[in-house]
Write a protein that holds these residues in place. Sequence first.
Motif, mmCIF file in Angstrom:
data_model
loop_
_atom_site.group_PDB
_atom_site.id
_atom_site.type_symbol
_atom_site.label_atom_id
_atom_site.label_comp_id
_atom_site.label_asym_id
_atom_site.label_seq_id
_atom_site.Cartn_x
_atom_site.Cartn_y
_atom_site.Cartn_z
ATOM 1 N N UNK A 231 12.938 1.459 -10.022
ATOM 2 C CA UNK A 231 13.340 2.793 -9.668
ATOM 3 C C UNK A 231 13.201 3.046 -7.967
ATOM 4 N N UNK A 232 12.652 4.027 -7.742
ATOM 5 C CA UNK A 232 12.152 4.138 -6.295
ATOM 6 C C UNK A 232 11.000 3.151 -5.909
ATOM 7 N N UNK A 233 10.888 3.089 -4.404
ATOM 8 C CA UNK A 233 9.952 2.187 -4.027
ATOM 9 C C UNK A 233 8.488 2.906 -4.246
ATOM 10 N N UNK A 234 8.512 4.160 -4.217
ATOM 11 C CA UNK A 234 7.111 4.868 -4.469
ATOM 12 C C UNK A 234 6.611 4.435 -5.866
ATOM 13 N N UNK A 235 7.442 4.075 -6.779
ATOM 14 C CA UNK A 235 7.186 3.734 -8.122
ATOM 15 C C UNK A 235 6.710 2.184 -8.333
ATOM 16 N N UNK B 167 0.714 -1.305 -0.073
ATOM 17 C CA UNK B 167 0.147 0.120 -0.012
ATOM 18 C C UNK B 167 0.723 1.157 0.004
ATOM 19 N N UNK B 168 2.064 1.129 0.305
ATOM 20 C CA UNK B 168 2.943 2.330 0.463
ATOM 21 C C UNK B 168 4.303 1.937 0.240
ATOM 22 N N UNK B 169 5.087 2.867 0.064
ATOM 23 C CA UNK B 169 6.636 2.677 -0.283
ATOM 24 C C UNK B 169 7.259 2.019 0.891
ATOM 25 N N UNK B 170 6.822 2.117 2.193
ATOM 26 C CA UNK B 170 7.338 1.499 3.492
ATOM 27 C C UNK B 170 7.003 -0.191 3.283
ATOM 28 N N UNK B 171 5.980 -0.450 2.646
ATOM 29 C CA UNK B 171 5.852 -1.976 2.365
ATOM 30 C C UNK B 171 6.906 -2.382 1.550
ATOM 31 N N UNK B 172 6.954 -1.765 0.436
ATOM 32 C CA UNK B 172 7.944 -2.243 -0.619
ATOM 33 C C UNK B 172 9.517 -2.253 -0.087
ATOM 34 N N UNK B 173 9.760 -1.247 0.840
ATOM 35 C CA UNK B 173 11.163 -1.365 1.346
ATOM 36 C C UNK B 173 11.343 -2.528 2.356
ATOM 37 N N UNK B 174 10.370 -2.660 3.058
ATOM 38 C CA UNK B 174 10.394 -3.908 3.744
ATOM 39 C C UNK B 174 10.329 -5.225 3.274
ATOM 40 N N UNK B 175 9.498 -5.267 2.210
ATOM 41 C CA UNK B 175 9.646 -6.727 1.360
ATOM 42 C C UNK B 175 10.974 -6.667 0.784
ATOM 43 N N UNK B 176 11.632 -5.458 0.267
ATOM 44 C CA UNK B 176 13.015 -5.641 -0.443
ATOM 45 C C UNK B 176 14.099 -5.939 0.812
ATOM 46 N N UNK B 177 13.934 -5.455 1.976
ATOM 47 C CA UNK B 177 14.804 -5.772 2.940
ATOM 48 C C UNK B 177 14.802 -7.230 3.243
ATOM 49 N N UNK B 178 13.504 -7.810 3.283
ATOM 50 C CA UNK B 178 13.432 -9.282 3.236
ATOM 51 C C UNK B 178 13.873 -10.107 1.893
ATOM 52 N N UNK B 179 14.227 -9.629 1.005
ATOM 53 C CA UNK B 179 14.756 -10.099 -0.144
ATOM 54 C C UNK B 179 13.611 -10.628 -1.002
#
Length: 545
Positions: free
Chosen positions: A459-463, A440-452
Motif C-alpha cells: 500500500x502506501x509508504x506509511x504502512x 523510521x518514516x515514509x520518506x525513508x521508504x520512498x527513498x529506498x523504493x526510488x533506489x530499487x
Amino acid sequence: MVAVFNKELLSWYLITVKLNQAVESGIQNAQTPTASTSRSIDLPESSSAREIQPSNTDTLQIPIKEDESAQEPDAGQVKPVESEWVISIKDKLQQADQEDGAGSWAKVSIYRIPQCLREGDDNKAYIPQTVSLGPYHHGRKRLRNMDRHKWRALHHILKRTNQKIELYLDAVKELEDRARACYEGQVHHNSNEFVEMMVLDACFVLELLRGAAGGFTHLGYSRNDPIFAMRGSMHSIQRDMIMLENQIPLFILERLFAIQAGGPSDQVGWPAGSQTGVVARLALRFFDPLMPTDEPLSKSDRSKLESSIGTTFDPLTEQGGLHCLEVFRRSLLAIRAGPKPTPRVWIKKWSHTNRVADKRRQQLIHCVTELKDSGIKFKRRRTDRIWDIKFKNGILKIPRLLIHDGTKSLFLNLIAYEQCHLDCTNDITSYVIFMDNLIDSPADVSYLHYCGIIENWLGSDAEVADMFNRLCQEVVFDINDSSLSRLSEQVNRYYEHRWNAWRASLKHRYFNTPWTIISFFAAVVLLWLTLAQTFYSVYGYYKPH
C-alpha cells in the motif's frame, strides 16, 4: 415415704448405671497416655441368651474394647490430617517434577508464541485463518470447514496408491512419542485422536506440496477443485502453513511420503527409498510465492542449496524434529549458514553489560535520511539472499525486498522461532532490526523504493514504515550477537566523520542540478579572476614598469 420397687426393674436400672460409668471411664482413659486395653463391669449372670436373671452376688464380666484413638501416640506426636489444598499443591509439584525429569525440552521445535509477542494488533499474524495443522488450533470452529477437504485428500491418496489406512496409522503410531515431544507443553489428545490428527493433516500437506510441484490434475483432482487448484485460496493456505503454531514435524511428512512413494501408482516419479530431503524441496517450491525477494538463483547456488537441504533434513537423525517454517528459514540462510547452526549462548560474562533487551537501545545504524545527509549512497544489490548487505566506499548495497500482505506474518513467525529456539542463529532477527533502524518514516521508504531496494505491494509508504516499526517490539536482542554488527560499525564510523558530512552537504546544495554546478564553477572562475586582478593591481603599485 416407703417406695416399693420391682426387683427386675431395679436390676435393669443398676445395669444401665454400670454401663454408663464404664463408657465414661473408657473415654477418659482414651484421653490419657496410660490407658488399659480392656475394661470390665459387674453385671448379673444371664441364665440364657435372651433373659438376664438379676442377682445381688453373682456378677458378669463384659469386656469393652477401647476406642482406636486411645492407641495413638501422645499429642506431641500426632500427625495432622492434610487438607485438600496441601494435597493439590503436592500433586502439582509431582507433575512439575515429572515434566522436568522427562528431559523433553531439548526436543521441542514447534512452540507456542510467547504472550509478550502477542500483544497489540499482531495476534492475527500467528493464528491460522483458513486451515489448522497440529494440535494447537485443532477443532477451532471457523477452521472446521477445511476438515472435509482433509478427508478428501486422504481418500484420494488411498485410492491412488491402492493402500489401506492401517498402514498410515501404524506408521504414525510408531512415531507418536517423538511427535508429541516436538510440541511445547502437554498435548491434550489421547493416542487415537493424536494419530488420526497427524495422519489427516500430514496427508493434506503432502497433497498440497505435490500438487504445487507436479499439478493437481495428475493427482486426480478436478481443475475446478475449490482447494486443490492454484487459485486465490491457495495464498491464504500458504500463509497459514508458514506459521509457527501451525506446523507438522517433518519426519512425519517424510515417513508418510515414503509410504506413498512405494505404492503402485505414484504420480510424482521419485523412486522408493530416496525420499530423504524430497519433502523439503517440495516445501521450498510450494512457499516460493512467499519469498521476500524475486531475484533468481544461479545454477551453482541452486545446486548448493538443494544439496545442503538434502543432507540437513534427514528424518533418521536426532535433529529430525523440524518443520516447514524451519525449511523456509534455512532456505533463506542455507548458502551462508552451515548444516549445523551455532547455538546462542545467552549468558556471557564478557558481554553481560552489552546485553540489549530494550527497544530504545537496539539502534544498529541511523535512518536512511540521516545516512543520506552524511554522504552515504544506497544501491540495490542483485542477489537472492536478503541478508547479504555490503558497505564499501560510502555505498550501502542492500538486496531487493518485496513487501506484500504476507510479509508481516512471515517475519513475525520467523522472529518468534528464533526467539524460542536456542539452537539456531538470529540472522532473520538481525536483518529485520537492521531494516527497522533504516526505516523510521515514509520518506525513508520512498527513498529506498526510488533506489530499487524496496518493492511495495502492500500500500502506501506509511504502512510499510509502520510495519517495520512494529515488527521488533518486545524482542530480546543482543547487538554483539548480530550478524550485521560489524557492517553497522563501519557505517557508523563513516557517518560520524565530519568531512563526509560537509562534502555531502556541499554536494547537496551546489551540485544537485546541472544549473547549480554551472553557477558554482562560474562563481569560482569569477572569484579567481577577481583575485588575479587584485594581485596585479597591488603588484603594479609597488613595482611599476
